[in-house]
Design an enzyme around this catalytic site. Structure first.
Site, PDB file in Angstrom:
ATOM      1  N   ARG A 107       0.827  -1.219   0.000  1.00 54.41           N
ATOM      2  CA  ARG A 107       0.000   0.000   0.000  1.00 54.41           C
ATOM      3  C   ARG A 107       0.852   1.257   0.000  1.00 54.41           C
ATOM      4  O   ARG A 107       0.489   2.254  -0.618  1.00 54.41           O
ATOM      5  CB  ARG A 107      -0.920   0.014   1.215  1.00 54.41           C
ATOM      6  CG  ARG A 107      -2.043  -0.971   1.049  1.00 54.41           C
ATOM      7  CD  ARG A 107      -3.136  -0.720   2.041  1.00 54.41           C
ATOM      8  NE  ARG A 107      -4.241  -1.627   1.780  1.00 54.41           N
ATOM      9  CZ  ARG A 107      -4.954  -2.232   2.715  1.00 54.41           C
ATOM     10  NH1 ARG A 107      -4.699  -2.040   3.986  1.00 54.41           N
ATOM     11  NH2 ARG A 107      -5.936  -3.030   2.374  1.00 54.41           N
TER      12      ARG A 107
ATOM     13  N   LYS B 122     -19.210 -14.207   1.491  1.00 58.38           N
ATOM     14  CA  LYS B 122     -20.527 -13.607   1.715  1.00 58.38           C
ATOM     15  C   LYS B 122     -21.220 -13.113   0.462  1.00 58.38           C
ATOM     16  O   LYS B 122     -20.734 -12.219  -0.216  1.00 58.38           O
ATOM     17  CB  LYS B 122     -20.363 -12.422   2.658  1.00 58.38           C
ATOM     18  CG  LYS B 122     -20.118 -12.825   4.081  1.00 58.38           C
ATOM     19  CD  LYS B 122     -20.474 -11.648   4.960  1.00 58.38           C
ATOM     20  CE  LYS B 122     -20.110 -11.887   6.396  1.00 58.38           C
ATOM     21  NZ  LYS B 122     -19.605 -10.665   7.004  1.00 58.38           N
TER      22      LYS B 122
ATOM     23  N   GLY C 143      -8.404  -7.721  -1.045  1.00 57.23           N
ATOM     24  CA  GLY C 143      -7.158  -8.231  -0.483  1.00 57.23           C
ATOM     25  C   GLY C 143      -6.830  -9.676  -0.847  1.00 57.23           C
ATOM     26  O   GLY C 143      -5.704  -9.983  -1.226  1.00 57.23           O
TER      27      GLY C 143
ATOM     28  N   GLY D 156     -13.630  -2.914  -0.144  1.00 53.65           N
ATOM     29  CA  GLY D 156     -14.985  -2.379  -0.072  1.00 53.65           C
ATOM     30  C   GLY D 156     -15.206  -1.226  -1.039  1.00 53.65           C
ATOM     31  O   GLY D 156     -16.256  -1.131  -1.684  1.00 53.65           O
TER      32      GLY D 156
HETATM   33  P1  AMP Z   1     -15.085 -12.290   1.540  1.00 52.61           P
HETATM   34  O1  AMP Z   1     -14.668 -11.441   2.691  1.00 52.61           O
HETATM   35  O2  AMP Z   1     -16.571 -12.453   1.455  1.00 52.61           O
HETATM   36  O3  AMP Z   1     -14.464 -11.885   0.230  1.00 52.61           O
HETATM   37  O4  AMP Z   1     -14.545 -13.753   1.864  1.00 52.61           O
HETATM   38  C1  AMP Z   1     -13.186 -14.095   1.914  1.00 52.61           C
HETATM   39  C2  AMP Z   1     -13.061 -15.381   2.675  1.00 52.61           C
HETATM   40  O5  AMP Z   1     -13.868 -16.368   2.084  1.00 52.61           O
HETATM   41  C3  AMP Z   1     -11.669 -15.965   2.717  1.00 52.61           C
HETATM   42  O6  AMP Z   1     -11.153 -15.808   4.003  1.00 52.61           O
HETATM   43  C4  AMP Z   1     -11.888 -17.441   2.375  1.00 52.61           C
HETATM   44  O7  AMP Z   1     -11.242 -18.319   3.267  1.00 52.61           O
HETATM   45  C5  AMP Z   1     -13.388 -17.601   2.507  1.00 52.61           C
HETATM   46  N1  AMP Z   1     -13.891 -18.722   1.704  1.00 52.61           N
HETATM   47  C6  AMP Z   1     -13.800 -18.883   0.375  1.00 52.61           C
HETATM   48  N2  AMP Z   1     -14.333 -20.051  -0.001  1.00 52.61           N
HETATM   49  C7  AMP Z   1     -14.779 -20.663   1.112  1.00 52.61           C
HETATM   50  C8  AMP Z   1     -15.431 -21.905   1.384  1.00 52.61           C
HETATM   51  N3  AMP Z   1     -15.717 -22.754   0.404  1.00 52.61           N
HETATM   52  N4  AMP Z   1     -15.749 -22.179   2.670  1.00 52.61           N
HETATM   53  C9  AMP Z   1     -15.458 -21.315   3.652  1.00 52.61           C
HETATM   54  N5  AMP Z   1     -14.856 -20.138   3.469  1.00 52.61           N
HETATM   55  C10 AMP Z   1     -14.512 -19.808   2.208  1.00 52.61           C
END
Ligand code: AMP
Length: 400
Positions: free
Chosen positions: A36, A200, A357, A380
């Site tokens: 960064r 999410k 990230g 975000g």
């Molecule tokens: P986000 O903040 O929504 O972009 O999510 C990022 C996180 O999603 C990372 O820390 C990943 O470990 C998690 N992630 C991705 N795929 C999976 C999965 N199949 N099961 C659980 N966590 C996941």
């Protein structure tokens, strides 16, 4: 670019308040990953070479409005002192108050003053008028925002301050982010493919809806997000991570996509473990064979091949979010595979933008970061921008 740029400012001999993103991980009292900081160095160099007196301000972590040594920006002073074009960098122990003011007054042309963490004052996140005014008083009416990653927040240093200066302009990094992301929103070359992953669905609904409204050609969905869509379609997702309250939304998204002619592409196979014996049970199976005890943790090879094929002829690709739990050894293959596929598309001439990230670390891990057209520094902020929202930190800048 519609917004005023640092290149439009007369900087010589002027104190410039520069909002940067030095929210970097610290390791044993030193800067850990410096990505960064490096991203904003061209803006600092540009200003110093033109004889500006540069005041740098940033947040670090979430100190919740209180002084906390753990979140001090002091290690960044050391880092900046080692940068070849920086001759002098002082550190003010507080971002407002008498000391900061007198230190700003003795700055000479081409010198730098780094302020302590803005978020040591709760007034920063409250966008407090008086606090914003105190920040503005440190400079000679010139404000530059180069912190794209916090532009989606209306804070004193990203929004309020602009009411108390003469000119508010975008730094070079901010300008680059707005140009690349703006072009993707306004006039993307097609085929245009979005790849979304992570955990999410709820965080990504606005951006999915915006992509559907803009009629992207395809949206590839991986990561835990895919399970919410599978469960909503009646599949057994076992013990995989699902957002149950998002089931209706997932169904609506599918309907909207179909109505607008946007293809939603979901994984066909995945790497799973048995929830009762996670260490010894890893295997790859088709998604429809998932049983009650299984947890899906990464997309499978067949899906990597499918997603690679889907981006083969793409002219624009946006990627945000990992395809699996890529931070765990053994479950990074899907994400790294997608990183390679988008890098190959970039080599064939596609504009490839990677944001967030996790996806950024994945392209670094895959060793293909230098092939990506634009690596966005926002998480975000990038998502909100792509969802079509005006970011408060951008809206606050003067128009050209
Ligand atoms: P986000 O903040 O929504 O972009 O999510 C990022 C996180 O999603 C990372 O820390 C990943 O470990 C998690 N992630 C991705 N795929 C999976 C999965 N199949 N099961 C659980 N966590 C996941």
């Amino acid at each position: 670019m519609k917004k005023l740029s640092i290149r439009d400012l007369d900087l010589k001999g002027k104190r410039v308040f520069m909002r940067v993103d030095f929210n970097v991980p610290m390791k044993e009292g030193k800067v850990g990953d410096d990505s960064r900081i490096r991203a904003t160095l061209p803006t600092i160099q540009y200003a110093l070479e033109r004889g500006a007196r540069v005041i740098l301000a940033s947040h670090l972590g979430r100190p919740k409005g209180e002084r906390n040594k753990k979140y001090s920006l002091l290690p960044v002073q050391d880092y900046l002192a080692g940068v070849d074009f920086i001759n002098s960098v002082e550190f003010a122990d507080d971002c407002v108050g008498d000391e900061a003011r007198s230190m700003s007054e003795v700055l000479e042309d081409g010198e730098v003053l780094l302020l302590e963490n803005l978020r040591f004052h709760k007034e920063e996140e409250e966008n407090d008028e008086g606090f914003a005014k105190q920040l503005a008083e440190l400079c000679d009416g010139l404000y530059v925002n180069d912190a794209f990653g916090t532009a989606h927040r209306a804070h004193a240093s990203t929004a309020g301050i602009t009411r108390h200066v003469e000119k508010s302009a975008a730094g070079l990094l901010m300008e680059k982010e707005l140009e690349y992301l703006g072009r993707v929103l306004e006039s993307p070359e097609r085929p245009f493919v979005a790849i979304l992953g992570g955990a999410k669905v709820s965080d990504k609904i606005p951006v999915i809806n915006s992509f559907i409204s803009r009629r992207v050609d395809k949206i590839l969905i991986g990561g835990a997000m895919a399970y919410t869509f599978f469960k909503a379609a009646g599949f057994n997702t076992g013990k995989s991570l699902v957002e149950d309250e998002m089931m209706d939304t997932a169904r609506e998204i599918r309907k909207r996509a179909e109505a607008e002619g946007v293809r939603l592409v979901l994984p066909t196979d995945h790497q799973v473990v048995d929830s009762y014996d996670p260490l010894n049970s890893r295997k790859t199976i088709p998604v429809e064979f998932t049983n009650q005890g299984l947890v899906g943790l990464d997309i499978g090879r067949e899906t990597v091949a499918l997603f690679s094929k889907e981006v083969e002829d793409a002219k624009t690709i946006i990627w945000n979010g990992p395809m699996g739990v890529f931070e765990e050894k053994g479950f990074e293959e899907g994400t790294v595979g997608v990183a390679r596929a988008v890098a190959a598309a970039a080599e064939r001439g596609a504009t490839v933008i990677v944001g967030g990230g996790d996806s950024v670390s994945a392209v670094q891990q895959a060793g293909v970061a230098d092939k990506i057209t634009h690596i966005s520094t926002g998480g975000g902020a990038t998502l909100e921008f792509l969802a079509g929202d005006e970011l408060p930190g951008v809206a606050a800048l003067n128009d050209k």
